[in-house]
Motif scaffolding. Structure first.
Motif, PDB file in Angstrom:
ATOM      1  N   UNK A 103       0.837  -1.208   0.000  1.00  0.00           N
ATOM      2  CA  UNK A 103       0.000   0.000   0.000  1.00  0.00           C
ATOM      3  C   UNK A 103       0.872   1.258   0.000  1.00  0.00           C
ATOM      4  N   UNK A 104       1.930   1.247   0.825  1.00  0.00           N
ATOM      5  CA  UNK A 104       2.819   2.405   0.901  1.00  0.00           C
ATOM      6  C   UNK A 104       3.513   2.652  -0.442  1.00  0.00           C
ATOM      7  N   UNK A 105       3.906   1.572  -1.107  1.00  0.00           N
ATOM      8  CA  UNK A 105       4.555   1.680  -2.416  1.00  0.00           C
ATOM      9  C   UNK A 105       3.602   2.293  -3.445  1.00  0.00           C
ATOM     10  N   UNK A 106       2.361   1.861  -3.406  1.00  0.00           N
ATOM     11  CA  UNK A 106       1.351   2.386  -4.336  1.00  0.00           C
ATOM     12  C   UNK A 106       1.087   3.871  -4.070  1.00  0.00           C
ATOM     13  N   UNK A 107       0.994   4.224  -2.781  1.00  0.00           N
ATOM     14  CA  UNK A 107       0.753   5.620  -2.418  1.00  0.00           C
ATOM     15  C   UNK A 107       1.905   6.510  -2.889  1.00  0.00           C
ATOM     16  N   UNK A 108       3.146   6.036  -2.679  1.00  0.00           N
ATOM     17  CA  UNK A 108       4.311   6.835  -3.057  1.00  0.00           C
ATOM     18  C   UNK A 108       4.357   7.100  -4.551  1.00  0.00           C
ATOM     19  N   UNK A 109       3.870   6.145  -5.347  1.00  0.00           N
ATOM     20  CA  UNK A 109       3.947   6.286  -6.793  1.00  0.00           C
ATOM     21  C   UNK A 109       2.783   7.074  -7.390  1.00  0.00           C
TER      22      UNK A 109
END
Length: 709
Positions: free
Chosen positions: A674-680
Motif C-alpha cells: 500500500x505504501x509503495x502504491x501511495x508513493x507512486x
C-alpha cells in the motif's frame, strides 16, 4: 654529400643539399597536438628526415652558406624551406598558430629556418629540459607552457606561508614581482586569488600593495578573480588591505569594473560581503547591481520551514529567564515575512542586527540568515542611490530591476524598490508594459496580487492598453512563458493554470474589455484560443492516455475482486452453501474489503470511461475534466488498497487460523504494498486537488496593509 633515397630518381640534388621534390607532406601516424605526444612525434620526424637525408637541417649539420655564393644560398634555402613545410604540416592547427606567432615575434624581419622551428617546438613542449641545459633554474624563470614561474607554481600549489617566504627570498634583486606575469597576464596575486591562497595573498599585498590594481589580459583584478572563484576569505583579506591603506579605491570601486565586483558577490550569494564592498563605493555606474539582486534574491521559506520558525518562537517564549519582548523582537528581525512588515518598521529596518543565537534549527537558520543579508544589501543599495545619485537619474537605476523582479515574481524586491522609489511601480518595459501588465504576461501572481492591496488607483489597470491595443485580458490570454509552464506537471494542469489566470483577470477588468478587440482585430478569447491551441491538444492527449492506463487497471481490479467474491477462501458448506469461515473475523475483513474494492473499481472504471468520451473543450479543463480525473483516481486508490487488504485477510483466513504469527509478515507485506502504491500514485492526486480545490494563488495578500500606490 649526395642524398640517398629508396627511389633516387625523385631526388634533385643541387650541390650538396638534397631536395626530395616528390614529398609535399610527411605521412606520420601522429600529429603533434600537445605535450603528451611530443616524444612520439619527434621520433617519427627524426626517422623520416634521416630516411631522406634531411636531418642536417635541424641538427646544425647543414648550416646556412651565407658567404659561399648566391647559388649555394638559394639551394640551401630551397631545401630548408621544404623541411619547414614538413614540420608545420605535421602540427595541429593550434600548435602551428602558436609556434609561428612565437617565431615571427622574435624577429619579424628575418625568415625562420627549420632549425628555428625545431628548437622552438622543443622549448614549447619541454621547457624544463631547456632550462636544465642552461644550468640552475631561477624562481622567476618560466617553467610551464603557460609561462608560469616557480613562484606562480608555489602560490598555486602550497598554502604554507613559510615555504612561500623562502621562495621569495630566492628571487633575484633586479626582478620586480609586479612585473612577473604568465601568458594570461596573471601576477602572483592573481594566482593566489584564483586558488584561494589567503596566506600568500596577505604576504603579497603587505609588501606589494600596487598588485591589488593590476589587471590581467581580460582586465580582471585579483579582487575580481577572488570573488568570481567564491573565495570569501581571500576576498576579505584583499578588502582589509584596501580599507587599511586606502589604496586606489577609485580604481577598484568605480565604473563598470567596480559594479561587476558587487555583481560577482551577489551572484555568489555572498550578500554580507556585498554589503562590505558597498561601503567602499562613492557611486554606482549603472543598474546592474539592482538587477543582480533581483535575479539572485533568495526565495521565500517553504511552508514547513516557516512552521519550524514559528515553533522556535513558541519554544523561546516558554523560557522564564528570557525577556519575552527581546526574544520576539529578535525573532521578528530574523523572520522572513513579507516586506509589508518592513514597511511597518520603515527604513530603520536596515540597521537591525542579525541574531545568530535565535533560530538554532540548522536547516532553517542559514536560509533565514541569507534572506536577511540579501534584504540588508537591497535596502543599502536603494539608500545609496537615493543619497548619492541625482534624483533625475533614479529612473535609470530602478526601471529594469523592478521589471526583472516582476518577471521573477520577487515580491520582496518589488516592494522595497517601490518603497524607496514610488515611481518605480509605473515603470514600463520596451513594449510599453507597466508592472501589473508585465506580471500578467509572466504569470507573476505575487506581483499581480498587489492589486488587492492598492487603493482606487488599481482601476487604472482595468482599462489600460499597450501600444498594440491589448488590454489586460488580452495579455492574460497569451501563452505563459515556457519556464512557468514547465513547473507544472502534465499538459492538462498547464491549460488549467492558464484558464485560472484568464478567469481571474476577466473578473478584474471592465465588462467591455472582455469583447474589446486589439489592433489585430482579436478579442481576448480569440487570442486565448489561438495561443493555446497546441496546449489544448497536448492536454487532451495527456488526459486520454492517463485515463486509458487507469481504465485498464480498474477493469483488471474489477475482474479480480469479482472472481474472489464468488470463490470465497476455504470454499462453501456443501449442505447449506454458506462459506466455511463465515464466523471468522479475518473472513469478515475479507468480505467487506472485497466489496468496497469491487464497487469503487466499477466507479473508477465508469469515471475514466466518461473522460475518454468527453468533448475536451477549453472550458472543460478548468473544473470538469480535473474533477472527473480526481474522482477516478481517488476511487481507484481506495479500490487498490482494499483489494490488497482483502488478499491479506484471505491469506490469514486460510493459513493463519492455527498459526497467529503469520499475521506479522502478512500485515507487513500488505502495508508495504500500500505504501509503495501511495508513493507512486498519490502525488498526482495531490497535484490535481491542489490545482483544482487548493488555496487560491490570487488575492492571498488581502490581509496585508494597503499598498499605497
Amino acid at each position: 654529400m649526395a642524398g640517398s633515397s629508396s627511389n633516387s630518381s625523385f631526388i634533385v640534388e643541387i650541390k650538396e643539399y638534397p631536395y626530395p621534390s616528390h614529398i609535399s607532406k610527411p605521412s606520420l601516424g601522429v600529429k603533434l597536438s600537445d605535450r603528451d605526444n611530443y616524444n612520439v612525434w619527434k621520433t617519427q620526424m627524426i626517422y623520416f628526415l634521416t630516411g631522406h637525408d634531411m636531418l642536417g637541417f635541424i641538427n646544425g649539420k647543414f648550416v646556412s652558406p651565407k658567404r659561399k655564393g648566391k647559388a649555394k644560398m638559394e639551394a640551401w634555402k630551397r631545401s630548408d624551406a621544404l623541411v619547414v613545410s614538413w614540420i608545420l604540416g605535421t602540427l595541429s592547427g593550434e600548435v602551428t598558430t602558436n609556434v609561428v606567432k612565437l617565431l615571427t615575434s622574435k624577429n619579424p624581419n628575418v625568415d625562420f629556418t627549420a632549425k628555428d622551428a625545431w628548437d622552438e617546438l622543443e622549448l614549447y613542449f619541454t621547457p624544463e629540459i631547456h632550462q636544465q641545459t642552461k644550468g640552475t633554474v631561477s624562481v622567476t624563470d618560466k617553467i610551464t607552457n603557460n609561462g608560469n614561474t616557480a613562484l606562480h607554481v608555489a602560490v598555486g600549489t602550497s598554502k604554507d606561508p613559510e615555504f612561500f617566504k623562502k621562495m621569495l627570498e630566492k628571487k633575484p634583486e633586479d626582478i620586480q614581482l609586479k612585473d612577473l606575469t604568465n601568458a594570461d597576464g596573471h601576477t602572483l596575486l592573481h594566482i593566489a586569488a584564483i586558488v584561494g591562497n589567503t596566506p600568500a595573498a596577505k604576504i603579497l599585498v603587505e609588501s606589494y600593495p600596487d598588485m591589488l590594481i593590476q589587471k590581467d589580459k581580460e582586465d580582471q583584478t585579483p579582487l575580481a578573480l577572488a570573488l568570481s572563484n567564491m573565495h570569501t576569505e581571500t576576498t576579505e583579506c584583499l578588502l582589509s588591505k584596501i580599507e587599511t591603506d586606502n589604496i586606489h579605491k577609485d580604481t577598484l570601486f568605480s565604473g563598470t569594473s567596480g559594479d561587476e565586483l558587487l555583481v560577482l558577490a551577489i551572484s555568489s550569494e555572498e550578500f554580507e560581503l556585498a554589503g562590505n564592498l558597498l561601503s567602499h563605493y562613492s557611486k554606482l555606474d549603472s543598474d546592474v547591481v539592482l538587477m543582480a539582486i533581483a535575479q539572485n534574491f533568495p526565495c521565500e521559506l517553504s511552508f514547513w520551514e516557516r512552521k519550524a520558525v514559528d515553533l522556535a518562537r513558541i519554544l523561546l517564549r516558554s523560557y522564564n529567564n528570557l525577556d519575552s519582548d527581546v526574544v520576539l523582537m529578535a525573532i521578528a528581525q530574523n523572520y522572513p515575512s513579507e516586506l509589508s512588515s518592513w514597511e511597518r518598521r520603515g527604513p530603520e529596518f536596515q540597521d537591525t542586527p542579525v541574531s545568530n543565537d535565535i533560530i538554532e534549527l540548522p536547516f532553517v537558520k542559514r536560509r533565514v540568515k541569507i534572506r536577511h543579508e540579501a534584504s540588508q544589501v537591497l535596502l543599502s543599495v536603494c539608500k545609496f542611490i537615493q543619497l548619492k545619485i541625482s534624483s533625475d537619474r533614479h529612473k535609470d537605476y530602478y526601471t529594469n530591476p523592478v521589471l526583472e523582479a516582476t518577471r521573477l515574481n520577487a515580491l520582496d524586491v518589488v516592494k522595497v524598490l517601490v518603497y524607496h522609489f514610488p515611481d518605480a511601480f509605473w515603470s514600463a518595459s520596451e513594449d510599453g508594459h507597466n508592472v501589473i501588465q508585465y506580471a500578467v504576461i509572466n504569470r507573476s501572481n505575487k506581483i499581480y496580487n498587489l492589486l488587492y492591496e492598492m487603493s482606487e488607483h488599481k482601476n487604472v489597470y482595468k482599462t489600460s492598453k499597450d501600444s498594440y491595443g491589448n488590454n489586460l485580458l488580452h495579455l492574460a490570454a497569451r501563452l505563459a512563458p515556457a519556464k512557468k509552464l514547465n513547473l507544472i506537471s502534465g499538459a492538462a494542469l498547464q491549460i488549467q493554470y492558464e484558464l485560472q489566470w484568464y478567469k481571474e483577470v476577466e473578473r478584474f477588468v471592465c465588462p467591455l474589455n472582455i469583447t474589446q478587440k486589439n489592433s489585430s482585430q482579436e478579442t481576448p478569447q480569440m487570442v486565448f484560443t489561438r495561443e493555446h491551441k497546441g496546449l489544448v491538444i497536448e492536454g487532451e492527449k495527456w488526459m486520454k492516455s492517463t485515463a486509458e492506463s487507469y481504465t485498464i487497471t480498474a477493469a483488471l481490479i474489477t475482474t479480480i475482486v469479482f472472481a474472489a467474491a464468488i470463490t470465497v477462501p476455504g470454499g462453501n458448506n456443501q449442505d447449506i452453501g454458506v462459506p466455511i469461515f463465515t464466523n471468522y473475523p479475518a473472513f469478515t475483513i475479507f468480505a467487506v474489503s472485497d466489496a468496497i474494492s469491487l464497487f469503487t473499481a466499477v466507479m473508477s472504471l465508469l469515471m475514466f470511461l466518461s473522460i475518454l468520451t468527453a468533448r475536451f473543450a477549453e472550458e472543460d479543463f478548468l473544473y470538469k475534466l480535473p474533477r472527473k480525473l480526481i474522482i477516478g483516481l481517488v476511487t481507484l486508490f481506495i479500490s487498490t488498497t482494499t483489494m490488497i487488504i482483502a488478499f491479506g485477510a484471505a491469506l490469514f483466513t486460510v493459513f493463519g487460523q492455527k498459526n497467529a504469527s503469520l499475521l506479522i509478515p502478512i500485515g507487513a507485506l500488505t502495508g508495504l504494498t500500500i505504501a509503495f502504491f501511495v508513493a507512486l500514485q498519490f502525488p498526482l492526486v495531490v497535484d490535481l486537488m491542489r490545482a483544482t480545490y487548493g488555496r487560491r494563488i490570487f488575492g492571498r495578500n488581502t490581509d496585508h496593509i494597503p499598498f499605497n500606490i
